[in-house]
Enzyme design. Structure first.
Site, PDB file in Angstrom:
ATOM      1  N   CYS A 138       0.825  -1.213   0.000  1.00  0.00           N
ATOM      2  CA  CYS A 138       0.000   0.000   0.000  1.00  0.00           C
ATOM      3  C   CYS A 138       0.861   1.266   0.000  1.00  0.00           C
ATOM      4  O   CYS A 138       2.025   1.235   0.374  1.00  0.00           O
ATOM      5  CB  CYS A 138      -0.860   0.032   1.258  1.00  0.00           C
ATOM      6  SG  CYS A 138      -1.750  -1.472   1.568  1.00  0.00           S
ATOM      7  N   ARG A 166       4.232   0.676  -6.283  1.00  0.00           N
ATOM      8  CA  ARG A 166       4.318  -0.221  -5.130  1.00  0.00           C
ATOM      9  C   ARG A 166       3.338  -1.379  -5.252  1.00  0.00           C
ATOM     10  O   ARG A 166       3.461  -2.375  -4.536  1.00  0.00           O
ATOM     11  CB  ARG A 166       4.042   0.558  -3.835  1.00  0.00           C
ATOM     12  CG  ARG A 166       5.095   1.597  -3.544  1.00  0.00           C
ATOM     13  CD  ARG A 166       4.670   2.517  -2.425  1.00  0.00           C
ATOM     14  NE  ARG A 166       4.594   1.848  -1.147  1.00  0.00           N
ATOM     15  CZ  ARG A 166       5.583   1.787  -0.270  1.00  0.00           C
ATOM     16  NH1 ARG A 166       6.723   2.353  -0.549  1.00  0.00           N
ATOM     17  NH2 ARG A 166       5.435   1.174   0.884  1.00  0.00           N
ATOM     18  N   TRP A 169      -3.273  -2.421  -1.254  1.00  0.00           N
ATOM     19  CA  TRP A 169      -2.941  -3.754  -1.742  1.00  0.00           C
ATOM     20  C   TRP A 169      -3.588  -4.706  -0.733  1.00  0.00           C
ATOM     21  O   TRP A 169      -3.156  -4.774   0.421  1.00  0.00           O
ATOM     22  CB  TRP A 169      -1.426  -3.923  -1.789  1.00  0.00           C
ATOM     23  CG  TRP A 169      -0.931  -5.163  -2.452  1.00  0.00           C
ATOM     24  CD1 TRP A 169      -0.785  -5.355  -3.809  1.00  0.00           C
ATOM     25  CD2 TRP A 169      -0.464  -6.363  -1.824  1.00  0.00           C
ATOM     26  NE1 TRP A 169      -0.261  -6.610  -4.046  1.00  0.00           N
ATOM     27  CE2 TRP A 169      -0.063  -7.243  -2.850  1.00  0.00           C
ATOM     28  CE3 TRP A 169      -0.356  -6.786  -0.496  1.00  0.00           C
ATOM     29  CZ2 TRP A 169       0.449  -8.515  -2.599  1.00  0.00           C
ATOM     30  CZ3 TRP A 169       0.149  -8.055  -0.243  1.00  0.00           C
ATOM     31  CH2 TRP A 169       0.544  -8.902  -1.285  1.00  0.00           C
ATOM     32  N   ASN A 217      -1.067   1.455   6.184  1.00  0.00           N
ATOM     33  CA  ASN A 217      -0.298   0.370   5.552  1.00  0.00           C
ATOM     34  C   ASN A 217       0.094  -0.607   6.639  1.00  0.00           C
ATOM     35  O   ASN A 217       0.411  -0.187   7.752  1.00  0.00           O
ATOM     36  CB  ASN A 217       1.005   0.900   4.937  1.00  0.00           C
ATOM     37  CG  ASN A 217       0.775   1.796   3.744  1.00  0.00           C
ATOM     38  OD1 ASN A 217      -0.352   1.962   3.303  1.00  0.00           O
ATOM     39  ND2 ASN A 217       1.847   2.377   3.237  1.00  0.00           N
ATOM     40  N   GLY A 218       0.134  -1.899   6.305  1.00  0.00           N
ATOM     41  CA  GLY A 218       0.576  -2.887   7.286  1.00  0.00           C
ATOM     42  C   GLY A 218      -0.573  -3.737   7.782  1.00  0.00           C
ATOM     43  O   GLY A 218      -1.679  -3.712   7.214  1.00  0.00           O
ATOM     44  N   GLU A 273      17.200 -16.240 -11.638  1.00  0.00           N
ATOM     45  CA  GLU A 273      16.682 -14.879 -11.797  1.00  0.00           C
ATOM     46  C   GLU A 273      15.947 -14.726 -13.137  1.00  0.00           C
ATOM     47  O   GLU A 273      14.892 -14.090 -13.208  1.00  0.00           O
ATOM     48  CB  GLU A 273      17.835 -13.871 -11.673  1.00  0.00           C
ATOM     49  CG  GLU A 273      17.471 -12.431 -11.940  1.00  0.00           C
ATOM     50  CD  GLU A 273      16.418 -11.859 -10.980  1.00  0.00           C
ATOM     51  OE1 GLU A 273      16.081 -12.511  -9.985  1.00  0.00           O
ATOM     52  OE2 GLU A 273      15.941 -10.750 -11.271  1.00  0.00           O
ATOM     53  N   LYS A 292      12.082 -13.522 -13.437  1.00  0.00           N
ATOM     54  CA  LYS A 292      11.672 -12.359 -14.240  1.00  0.00           C
ATOM     55  C   LYS A 292      10.565 -12.750 -15.222  1.00  0.00           C
ATOM     56  O   LYS A 292       9.582 -12.029 -15.376  1.00  0.00           O
ATOM     57  CB  LYS A 292      12.862 -11.795 -15.026  1.00  0.00           C
ATOM     58  CG  LYS A 292      13.791 -10.927 -14.234  1.00  0.00           C
ATOM     59  CD  LYS A 292      13.210  -9.563 -14.008  1.00  0.00           C
ATOM     60  CE  LYS A 292      13.596  -8.947 -12.700  1.00  0.00           C
ATOM     61  NZ  LYS A 292      13.403  -9.630 -11.462  1.00  0.00           N
ATOM     62  N   GLU A 338       7.207 -13.405 -13.270  1.00  0.00           N
ATOM     63  CA  GLU A 338       6.514 -12.268 -12.655  1.00  0.00           C
ATOM     64  C   GLU A 338       6.021 -11.265 -13.684  1.00  0.00           C
ATOM     65  O   GLU A 338       5.031 -10.575 -13.454  1.00  0.00           O
ATOM     66  CB  GLU A 338       7.371 -11.596 -11.574  1.00  0.00           C
ATOM     67  CG  GLU A 338       8.579 -10.857 -12.047  1.00  0.00           C
ATOM     68  CD  GLU A 338       9.307 -10.143 -10.905  1.00  0.00           C
ATOM     69  OE1 GLU A 338       8.685  -9.737  -9.923  1.00  0.00           O
ATOM     70  OE2 GLU A 338      10.548  -9.996 -11.021  1.00  0.00           O
ATOM     71  N   HIS A 398      17.966 -35.377 -13.356  1.00  0.00           N
ATOM     72  CA  HIS A 398      17.411 -35.973 -12.128  1.00  0.00           C
ATOM     73  C   HIS A 398      15.903 -35.757 -12.027  1.00  0.00           C
ATOM     74  O   HIS A 398      15.331 -35.834 -10.940  1.00  0.00           O
ATOM     75  CB  HIS A 398      18.126 -35.389 -10.906  1.00  0.00           C
ATOM     76  CG  HIS A 398      19.584 -35.707 -10.892  1.00  0.00           C
ATOM     77  ND1 HIS A 398      20.070 -36.971 -10.683  1.00  0.00           N
ATOM     78  CD2 HIS A 398      20.668 -34.929 -11.133  1.00  0.00           C
ATOM     79  CE1 HIS A 398      21.392 -36.960 -10.759  1.00  0.00           C
ATOM     80  NE2 HIS A 398      21.776 -35.728 -11.041  1.00  0.00           N
ATOM     81  N   LYS A 410       5.966  -3.708  -4.938  1.00  0.00           N
ATOM     82  CA  LYS A 410       7.389  -3.390  -5.033  1.00  0.00           C
ATOM     83  C   LYS A 410       8.117  -3.741  -3.747  1.00  0.00           C
ATOM     84  O   LYS A 410       9.191  -4.312  -3.756  1.00  0.00           O
ATOM     85  CB  LYS A 410       7.563  -1.896  -5.346  1.00  0.00           C
ATOM     86  CG  LYS A 410       9.018  -1.452  -5.455  1.00  0.00           C
ATOM     87  CD  LYS A 410       9.693  -2.120  -6.636  1.00  0.00           C
ATOM     88  CE  LYS A 410      11.160  -1.773  -6.740  1.00  0.00           C
ATOM     89  NZ  LYS A 410      11.865  -2.738  -7.608  1.00  0.00           N
TER      90      LYS A 410
HETATM   91  O1  M6R Z   1      13.360  -4.795  -1.668  1.00  0.00           O
HETATM   92  P1  M6R Z   1      13.904  -6.193  -1.646  1.00  0.00           P
HETATM   93  O2  M6R Z   1      15.147  -6.316  -2.463  1.00  0.00           O
HETATM   94  O3  M6R Z   1      14.085  -6.729  -0.271  1.00  0.00           O
HETATM   95  O4  M6R Z   1      12.787  -7.062  -2.361  1.00  0.00           O
HETATM   96  C1  M6R Z   1      12.891  -8.445  -2.429  1.00  0.00           C
HETATM   97  C2  M6R Z   1      11.876  -9.026  -3.370  1.00  0.00           C
HETATM   98  O5  M6R Z   1      10.577  -8.735  -2.939  1.00  0.00           O
HETATM   99  C3  M6R Z   1      12.061  -8.492  -4.801  1.00  0.00           C
HETATM  100  O6  M6R Z   1      13.344  -8.693  -5.272  1.00  0.00           O
HETATM  101  C4  M6R Z   1      11.045  -9.200  -5.741  1.00  0.00           C
HETATM  102  O7  M6R Z   1      11.366 -10.546  -5.865  1.00  0.00           O
HETATM  103  C5  M6R Z   1      11.005  -8.507  -7.095  1.00  0.00           C
HETATM  104  N1  M6R Z   1       9.645  -8.457  -7.549  1.00  0.00           N
HETATM  105  C6  M6R Z   1      11.773  -9.219  -8.140  1.00  0.00           C
HETATM  106  O8  M6R Z   1      11.709  -8.595  -9.376  1.00  0.00           O
END
Ligand code: M6R
Length: 609
Positions: free
Chosen positions: A2, A27, A76, A102-103, A485, A489, A492, A508, A604
């Site tokens: 949020c 965010r 969110w 937020n939270g 990674e 990517k 997501e 395996h 984010k």
């Molecule tokens: O702010 P942070 O680096 O701690 O965030 C960690 C993950 O939430 C962040 O890297 C997330 O996996 C991204 N969406 C990846 O693109």
């Protein structure tokens, strides 16, 4: 997660708040709302979905255009589905107080039950509506609204950043934070309360950072800070000036923030290295001066930062000869038995510095008196403030939800760390050190020259493979973490199922999935692993699997699509591989019409567990 923005000043507040919300969109959110006081009555406008729905609902502001204090929120969903009735702000039953939050208030069920017994009713499923009614209830017995605010917050357990309006004091904002980011922007005759700097960066770079358990009361010309336990003696807080401007948080002519951030990587490498490579060819990390060499390093992070950590493990072990473990923060924080000795180091990595699991892992390490170091991008973030030491990655604001340039900066700093520890320990081969530093210095130019070609190739391949329902990303050695990674990517951004594997692990089990519709992207650089990787590729091809290989000029790998990148000294070749993977996913998502900068269901900065 949020986003919060509050404004009190001399300008029409609703446009300022809407603009702030626009800068917080990255965010991640699923509904939005604003609240303000007009003629001593609280008003709110809320809408499900994207901000333009809220803007549509706000087209005929009428007299509300004159209000010069307002609060806004992007939600969110955590408690209750994304519906207008669950969107913020929430009002107290008597209609005098409005709150954005937020939270998560962990004990909201108990608090709600008590309030229901006292006759309170609830329109939403949120913990926020419970909190604002708790404040309203406390107001009946406390001498002031500030006292009621502090009392109610001290009864709430969990993480929160809140901003409140009172219809009797229409120019005053009350705000507080506990384990969730919140800061104050100081303008001339105006103050901003926000969950992140970009929300007010167009107006001011002067910031007051709040600590957990602190309260702020702001009106156009005054701002006072207190703690939950002391609302009599105001705290002193230095104003800090942010070094980057609003341009850094805008798209700058690129189609998406993600593309801009991928193309910023050469500059990020330069910025991150600046001042860290000394003229005498040594790495200088003054942040670590006088820190004893750790016996073992335990890297803890989430998502992309975790992958950077895995890459760093490889580099630290090879260059500094220090044993390293890398663990996902949400696992680390719940270790049943904590066996880390006090001469080790817990190294937390986070772009935002606010990721709840990483923060909890850091706190666990501190509870056990283990020295901690944070690699972090956001200045003044919780992680940066709580770790014993912090090295900033200096990547500038990363707006796109998908992390790109932050990972590059983390890997770069991990390389610096490995060279620093390796030299300190006396295990670094001087010739290798010389070659690595020379390559590091030329990396920005190498990458800047290559990015346009990489982008074109990514475009071509994305169109060719856009029908695939699943993908493997395969690598060995330091490229294994990059494969993980690459898969993250693609998942997501384009919502295509993707798995990252170590090449040697395919036989395996996973190879059973290979068929003509399940392609693999293989990292087949011209390095020591190359012969092994070509064998793995042949195994895939024998099952009619299509293969894209990221490789170097001169290799003989025969695949459906060769993607040649310049040969760079290992392991620094990673800095050319990573942008290819980012661009491939970016192009795939864009071609498939996905929301590149704000993928569905994602936020984010993940500030809840
Ligand atoms: O702010 P942070 O680096 O701690 O965030 C960690 C993950 O939430 C962040 O890297 C997330 O996996 C991204 N969406 C990846 O693109």
């Amino acid at each position: 997660m949020c986003g919060i923005i509050g404004y009190t000043g001399h300008r029409p507040a609703l446009p300022v708040v809407l603009e702030g919300l626009r800068h917080l969109e990255y965010r991640g959110y699923d509904s939005a709302g604003v609240g303000y006081v007009l003629q001593k009555k609280l008003h709110r406008v809320r809408a499900k979905g994207k901000l333009h729905n809220l803007e549509d609902a706000l087209t005929n502001l009428g007299a509300a255009i004159t209000v010069s204090c307002a609060i806004g929120h992007t939600r969110w969903a955590t408690h209750g589905i994304p519906e207008e009735r669950n969107a913020h702000p929430h009002f107290s039953n008597d209609g005098t107080l409005a709150l954005v939050h937020n939270g998560i208030i962990e004990n909201y069920q108990e608090l709600k039950a008590e309030l229901v017994q006292k006759g309170y009713g609830f329109e939403s499923d949120t913990d926020t509506e419970v909190l604002i009614n708790l404040i309203s209830f406390c107001r009946q017995s406390e001498p002031s609204l500030l006292a009621a605010f502090a009392k109610a917050l001290s009864l709430a357990h969990g993480a929160y950043a809140v901003c409140m309006l009172d219809c009797e004091a229409p120019q005053t904002l009350y705000a507080a934070r506990m384990q969730a980011p919140l800061l104050v922007g100081k303008g001339v005759g105006e103050y901003f309360i926000a969950s992140d700097i970009p929300a007010f960066l167009a107006s001011t770079r002067d910031v007051l950072f709040l600590e957990d358990g602190e309260i702020v009361v702001a009106s156009p010309n005054t701002c006072s800070l207190y703690t939950l336990t002391d609302i009599v003696h105001p705290l002193k807080r230095e104003v800090q000036t942010i070094q980057w401007g609003i341009q850094a948080a805008q798209k700058g002519g690129y189609r998406h923030f993600m593309l801009k951030e991928i193309f910023e990587q050469p500059t990020v490498i330069q910025d991150c290295l600046s001042g860290r490579i000394k003229a005498d060819n040594h790495i200088d990390l003054p942040e670590l001066a006088s820190m004893p060499l750790p016996k073992q390093i335990h890297i803890v992070a989430c998502g992309t930062s975790y992958h950077a950590g895995l890459w760093g493990q490889h580099i630290l072990e090879n260059l500094a000869h220090i044993p390293v473990t890398t663990e996902i923060a949400s696992e680390f924080r719940y270790k049943e038995r904590f066996l880390i000795p006090q001469d080790d180091l817990v190294l937390v990595i986070s772009q935002s510095g606010e990721t709840a699991d990483t923060l909890a892992a850091l706190r666990t390490a501190k509870e056990h008196s283990i020295p901690t170091l944070a690699l972090c991008n956001v200045l003044g973030s919780s992680l940066a403030r709580e770790a014993d030491r912090v090295c900033y990655t200096q990547a500038g604001p990363e707006i796109s939800v998908a992390s790109t340039k932050a990972m590059t900066s983390q890997m770069l700093l991990l390389t610096c760390l490995a060279l620093f520890f390796g030299e300190k320990k006396g295990v670094l081969d001087p010739l290798q050190q010389k070659h690595l530093l020379a390559t590091l210095k030329t990396l920005p130019i190498t990458l800047a020259n290559e990015l346009p070609t990489m982008h074109e190739k990514a475009k071509f391949l994305a169109r060719k493979y856009a029908q695939a329902k699943s993908f493997f990303f395969l690598g060995r050695g330091h490229c294994f973490s990059l494969a993980l990674e690459g898969a993250l990517k693609l998942k997501e951004l384009s919502y295509i199922h993707a798995e990252g594997y170590a090449c040697g692990e395919m036989k395996h089990g996973p190879i059973a999935l290979i068929d003509p519709h399940f392609p693999s992207l293989v990292l087949a650089l011209d390095d020591a692993f190359y012969p092994k990787i070509t064998s793995n590729v042949v195994e895939i091809q024998s099952r009619q699997g299509r293969v894209i290989a990221i490789t170097n000029p001169g290799t003989d790998i025969a695949v459906d699509d060769r993607w040649e990148i310049p040969k760079v000294l290992d392991p620094l070749s990673a800095f050319c591989v990573l942008p290819c993977l980012q661009l491939f996913s970016y192009e795939m998502a864009d071609y498939l019409g996905k929301d590149v900068d704000q993928p569905r269901n994602l936020a984010k900065s993940v500030t809840v567990e």
